[in-house]
Scaffold this active site. Sequence first.
Site, PDB file in Angstrom:
ATOM      1  N   VAL A 195      42.558  41.174  36.598  1.00 21.97           N
ATOM      2  CA  VAL A 195      41.279  41.847  36.366  1.00 21.97           C
ATOM      3  C   VAL A 195      40.985  41.783  34.876  1.00 21.97           C
ATOM      4  CG1 VAL A 195      40.041  44.046  36.439  1.00 21.97           C
ATOM      5  CG2 VAL A 195      41.475  43.350  38.375  1.00 21.97           C
ATOM      6  N   LYS A 196      39.780  41.349  34.537  1.00 25.93           N
ATOM      7  CA  LYS A 196      39.398  41.190  33.138  1.00 25.93           C
ATOM      8  C   LYS A 196      38.833  42.492  32.586  1.00 25.93           C
ATOM      9  CE  LYS A 196      37.564  37.255  31.714  1.00 25.93           C
ATOM     10  NZ  LYS A 196      36.686  36.054  31.619  1.00 25.93           N
TER      11      LYS A 196
END
Length: 375
Positions: free
Chosen positions: A137-138
């Site tokens: 997840v960024k």
Amino acid sequence: MTNLQALYAQHGQSPWVDNLQREWLRSGHLAELVKTGVRGVTSNPTIFAKAISGEDDYDEQFGSLIGSMSVEDAYWKLVIDDIVHALEVLRAVHDESHGTDGFVSLEVAPALAHDTEATVSSALALHEQIDKANLLVKVPATAEGVPAIRRLIGAGKSINVTLIFGLSRHDEVMEAYLSGLEAYAASGHDDLSSVASVASFFVSRVDTEIDHRLETAAGGDGGDPAILGFRGKAAVAQAQEAYQHFRRTFSGPRWDALAAKGAQVQRPLWASTSTKNPAYSDLLYVDTLIGPDTVNTMPEATLEAFDDHGTLARTVDADPAAASDLLARLAEVGIDLADVSATLEDEGVHSFAKSFDELIQVLTDKAATFGRPSP
């Protein structure tokens, strides 16, 4: 062996592709890229905006969704479906690398960039919805994002830290990773090997901004040649210096204690590596940043260029003293790297938010054409 395969096999750098679209998944194109040596996928709101608004591959699913959910919820459903399928394509790479590669990245909503609590909640929710070992997840490396990164790593979640434009913020991000790992270990987890992270250090945009400032300082494009001679050099020098910071951070007793529990290093990921200035080499931000424990995420055209004529040599730390000296000389001619970093961070957050908002408007308009406006 392709150049992309050799990049990893000979120099320890993982080439990733900085794009994702449904047609690639349906046609098998992403799988073909993996066969050529691509070892991961990055995406961002701008990439998905181009894919969803520019293709009709999403229309059928979108039309089936908008009767029962909001346009924004339908957007996330479209995106998550693509991510899940991409994760399946890359899973073999993840398994063969023993969990160190084969990742696909999905970014939290851009509007959350300055909200620590909302970022943590959103990232946890995405990891729960997409319960796959090779999901990253960024989270943007804003001042509010850094504590969120520490908490997420401390919860054992794998994170791609994005929008890093300067050395000081990169140092903060690495500290957040280390302290997060320590917190995760302190909570009773003796095996840290399942927690992964990359630090996405943006490159070409730095030259775009600094070149403009150099031209101003020189009195225009035809001005002082001593100042103009720095154009096209700052971004690589800063990234090479960041690699030195990385090597120092992930060594010594503190790191050794974590590595003994199976912890992975937080690899620098060179992002924004397509060349923006046509006067520069098409591989300026690839050929100069090759080294072990790094990632370079490239748009497809840059991947193809590297596979065709890329340089296979360790270059990221070939002359660290020269990189450090160039950064010092930039300061002497009035280039404030901290201000450059802050400017680019603000622009990056704004750009992703703008892309997201524009896409939601496109989807809202499209929903009306189906005769079923969202609730």
